[in-house]
Design an enzyme around this catalytic site. Structure first.
Site, PDB file in Angstrom:
ATOM      1  N   HIS A 128       0.740  -1.533  -0.127  1.00 19.29           N
ATOM      2  CA  HIS A 128       0.181   0.000   0.109  1.00 19.29           C
ATOM      3  C   HIS A 128       0.942   1.258  -0.154  1.00 19.29           C
ATOM      4  O   HIS A 128       1.835   1.024   0.682  1.00 19.29           O
ATOM      5  CB  HIS A 128      -0.839   0.191   1.368  1.00 19.29           C
ATOM      6  N   ASP A 205       2.875  -4.646   8.583  1.00 15.71           N
ATOM      7  CA  ASP A 205       2.324  -3.668   8.162  1.00 15.71           C
ATOM      8  C   ASP A 205       0.686  -4.856   7.934  1.00 15.71           C
ATOM      9  O   ASP A 205       0.289  -5.870   7.050  1.00 15.71           O
ATOM     10  CB  ASP A 205       2.070  -2.623   6.649  1.00 15.71           C
ATOM     11  N   GLN A 208      -4.811  -5.752   6.892  1.00 11.59           N
ATOM     12  CA  GLN A 208      -5.733  -6.565   6.434  1.00 11.59           C
ATOM     13  C   GLN A 208      -5.559  -7.967   6.886  1.00 11.59           C
ATOM     14  O   GLN A 208      -5.995  -8.761   6.867  1.00 11.59           O
ATOM     15  CB  GLN A 208      -5.166  -6.583   4.825  1.00 11.59           C
ATOM     16  N   LYS A 231     -10.264  -0.871  10.742  1.00 14.19           N
ATOM     17  CA  LYS A 231      -9.994  -2.681   9.829  1.00 14.19           C
ATOM     18  C   LYS A 231     -10.408  -3.753  10.816  1.00 14.19           C
ATOM     19  O   LYS A 231     -10.429  -5.060  10.288  1.00 14.19           O
ATOM     20  CB  LYS A 231      -8.633  -2.534   8.696  1.00 14.19           C
ATOM     21  N   CYS A 369      -5.354   1.646  -3.690  1.00 17.75           N
ATOM     22  CA  CYS A 369      -4.170   2.645  -3.184  1.00 17.75           C
ATOM     23  C   CYS A 369      -2.224   2.090  -3.284  1.00 17.75           C
ATOM     24  O   CYS A 369      -1.042   1.792  -2.249  1.00 17.75           O
ATOM     25  CB  CYS A 369      -3.758   2.918  -2.039  1.00 17.75           C
TER      26      CYS A 369
END
Ligand SMILES: Cc1ncc(COP(=O)(O)O)c(C=O)c1O
Length: 411
Positions: A128, A205, A208, A231, A369
Site C-alpha cells: 500500500h 504492516d 489487512q 479495519k 492505493c
C-alpha cells in the site's frame, strides 16, 4: 440459498451491525468494501457514546473520578491490544491514529536514527502507498536505497529474489502481512527469519491481517507490527504499533509535547518511560476505549471462526466469478484471505462500481492505493469485493447477479 456458513450464524451477527439494516437505491445494502473499512458493531458504538456520556476526561494526569475512569479504560485497551498481538508487555504497545501513523513513526524514529547513507530498505511490490512513501521520504533524506521484492503473475512475492536482495547492507524490511489489493497472505515468518539472518529489522504492516489471522508477535519474532482499529470493526482514527522493547527504548521520540516527557527545563528535557515516550499530547481517548470493544467482539466470535467463514465466502465467490465470461481474477495466490479483485474485458472498473451501487452493492474500484502493483499487472485498477464476518453467501449471489446485469448493460 444458505445465508449461513457452517461456522458463523450470520443472521445473529448482522443484528449487531445497525448500518447493515438499510436500503441503497431501493435495494438491501450489500457491503463488500471491508478491506477499506469494516462496519462497527453496536458494542463499539455504545462504548463511544458511554465514554462521552459518562466518563469524558483527560487521562493520566487527573486525580478526579472521571479522569481515573477514563485512564482505567484507556489502559484496559492497551492490555487488550497486548493480548491481541501476543506481545510480552504493554510497554510495547503504542497507540497511533492507524497503520499509516505506525509506519511513519518507525520511519521517523528508528529510520532517522539507524538508517543512513548507502543503507538499504526492502519493501515489496504488493505494498500500500503508506508502506512505500514513508520509506521513499527517508531514502531521499538520508541517501539510503529502496529495493523492492517483485510480485509473480499469481500475486505472490518472489521469495528467491527476496533472498538475493538480502545482505548486511539491509537495515529494514517492511512488508504487509496481507495485500489489500489482492488478498495474498505473505510468508512473513520466513521473511522475518531471513531478514534477521543478515541483521535487518522487520516491520509488518498488519492493516489487512489483524481481523482475520491470529497474530503472535513473539512467535513471529517481528520487530514492529502496525494495525488500524477501523479495519477490525473498531473506530477510525485509532490503531496501534507494536515494537520490541529494546528497540523502542533505543529510538528517539516521535513527536514532542505533553505526556511524552519526564522533566522539562529550558536547558534539557528528559523523556517518559515506554510507551508514553511515543504518545505526545492528548490521545484519541474515546476511540482507544472503543477499540477494546472491537477486540472483545472479535475474541467472542473467535478469529479462527471468522477466518473460516470468510474463507468459505472467498471460495464460493471465486468459483462463481470465474464462470463469468471475460472476467479475470487478479491475484490467485495459494494463500489468500477475504479479498477478490477482478477485471472484466472492455469494462472500466469505475463503471462496474457505479452500476453495482445502483443495485445497492458497495465494492471498491480503482488502484486501491497500490499504483505500482496495478502497473505490474498492466491494469488501471480492479473491482474489489472484500468480505467480513457479517457477509453471506446470499450477498455473493447478489454480486454475481449484479455483475451479470452490468455486463448486459455495457456490452
Ligand atoms: C495494507 C494496508 N496498509 C496500510 C493501510 C493504511 O491504513 P490506514 O489508512 O488505516 O492508516 C491500508 C489501508 O487500506 C492497507 O490496506
Amino acid at each position: 440459498m444458505e445465508t449461513t456458513t457452517e461456522v458463523i450464524d450470520t443472521q445473529k451477527i448482522r443484528a449487531d451491525f445497525p448500518v447493515l439494516d438499510q436500503t441503497i437505491n431501493g435495494k438491501q445494502l450489500v457491503y463488500f468494501d471491508n478491506a477499506a473499512t469494516t462496519q462497527k458493531p453496536r458494542a463499539v458504538i455504545d462504548a463511544l457514546v458511554h465514554y462521552y456520556q459518562t466518563d469524558n476526561a483527560n487521562i493520566h494526569r487527573g486525580i478526579h473520578t472521571l479522569a481515573e475512569r477514563a485512564t482505567r479504560d484507556f489502559e484496559a485497551t492497551r492490555e487488550a491490544v497486548r493480548a491481541f498481538l501476543g506481545a510480552a508487555s504493554t510497554e510495547e504497545i503504542i497507540f497511533t491514529s492507524g497503520t499509516t501513523q505506525g509506519i511513519n513513526l518507525v520511519a521517523s524514529t528508528f529510520g532517522r536514527k539507524f538508517i543512513g547513507e548507502g543503507d538499504e530498505i526492502i519493501i515489496s511490490g504488493l505494498e500500500h502507498h503508506s508502506n512505500i512513501v514513508p520509506w521513499q521520504m527517508l531514502c531521499e533524506e538520508k541517501g539510503s536505497i529502496l529495493k523492492v521484492i517483485p510480485v509473480t503473475d499469481e500475486g505472490e512475492l518472489d521469495m528467491e529474489v527476496y533472498a538475493s536482495l538480502l545482505s548486511p547492507n539491509v537495515k529494514l524490511v517492511a512488508v504487509n502481512h496481507v495485500s489489500n489489493a489482492l488478498g495474498t497472505i505473505n510468508p512473513i515468518k520466513q521473511i522475518i527469519d531471513q531478514a534477521h539472518a543478515v541483521g535487518a529489522k522487520v516491520l509488518i504492516d498488519g492493516a489487512q491481517s489483524s481481523s482475520h489471522i491470529t497474530i503472535d508477535v513473539q512467535a513471529l519474532d517481528v520487530d514492529f507490527y502496525a494495525f488500524s482499529g477501523h479495519k477490525i470493526y473498531g473506530p477510525t482514527g485509532v490503531g496501534a504499533l507494536y515494537g520490541k522493547k529494546d528497540l523502542l527504548n533505543a529510538m528517539p521520540p516521535y513527536m514532542g509535547g505533553g505526556e511524552m516527557i519526564k522533566e522539562v527545563t529550558f536547558e534539557k528535557t528528559t523523556y517518559n518511560e515506554l510507551p508514553y515516550k511515543f504518545e505526545a499530547g492528548t490521545p484519541n481517548i474515546a476511540d482507544v476505549i472503543a477499540l477494546k470493544a472491537a477486540i472483545d467482539y472479535i475474541n467472542t466470535i473467535g478469529k479462527e471462526n471468522i477466518a473460516a467463514h470468510e474463507d468459505a465466502l472467498l471460495a464460493y465467490a471465486t468459483e462463481r466469478l470465474l464462470k463469468i465470461e471475460g472476467l479475470r481474477i487478479i491475484g490467485t495466490a495459494k494463500e489468500k484471505v477475504s479479498v477478490v479483485s477482478f477485471v472484466i474485458d472492455g469494462i472500466h472498473p469505475q463503471d462496474i462500481g457505479v452500476l453495482l451501487d445502483n443495485q445497492g452493492i458497495a465494492v471498491r474500484t480503482g488502484h486501491h492505493c497500490t499504483q505500482p502493483l496495478m502497473k505490474r499487472f498492466n491494469i488501471v485498477g480492479t473491482t474489489r469485493a472484500s468480505f467480513a464476518v457479517y457477509n453471506t453467501i446470499e450477498e455473493v449471489d447478489r454480486l454475481i447477479t449484479g455483475l451479470e446485469r452490468v455486463i448486459k448493460m455495457l456490452k
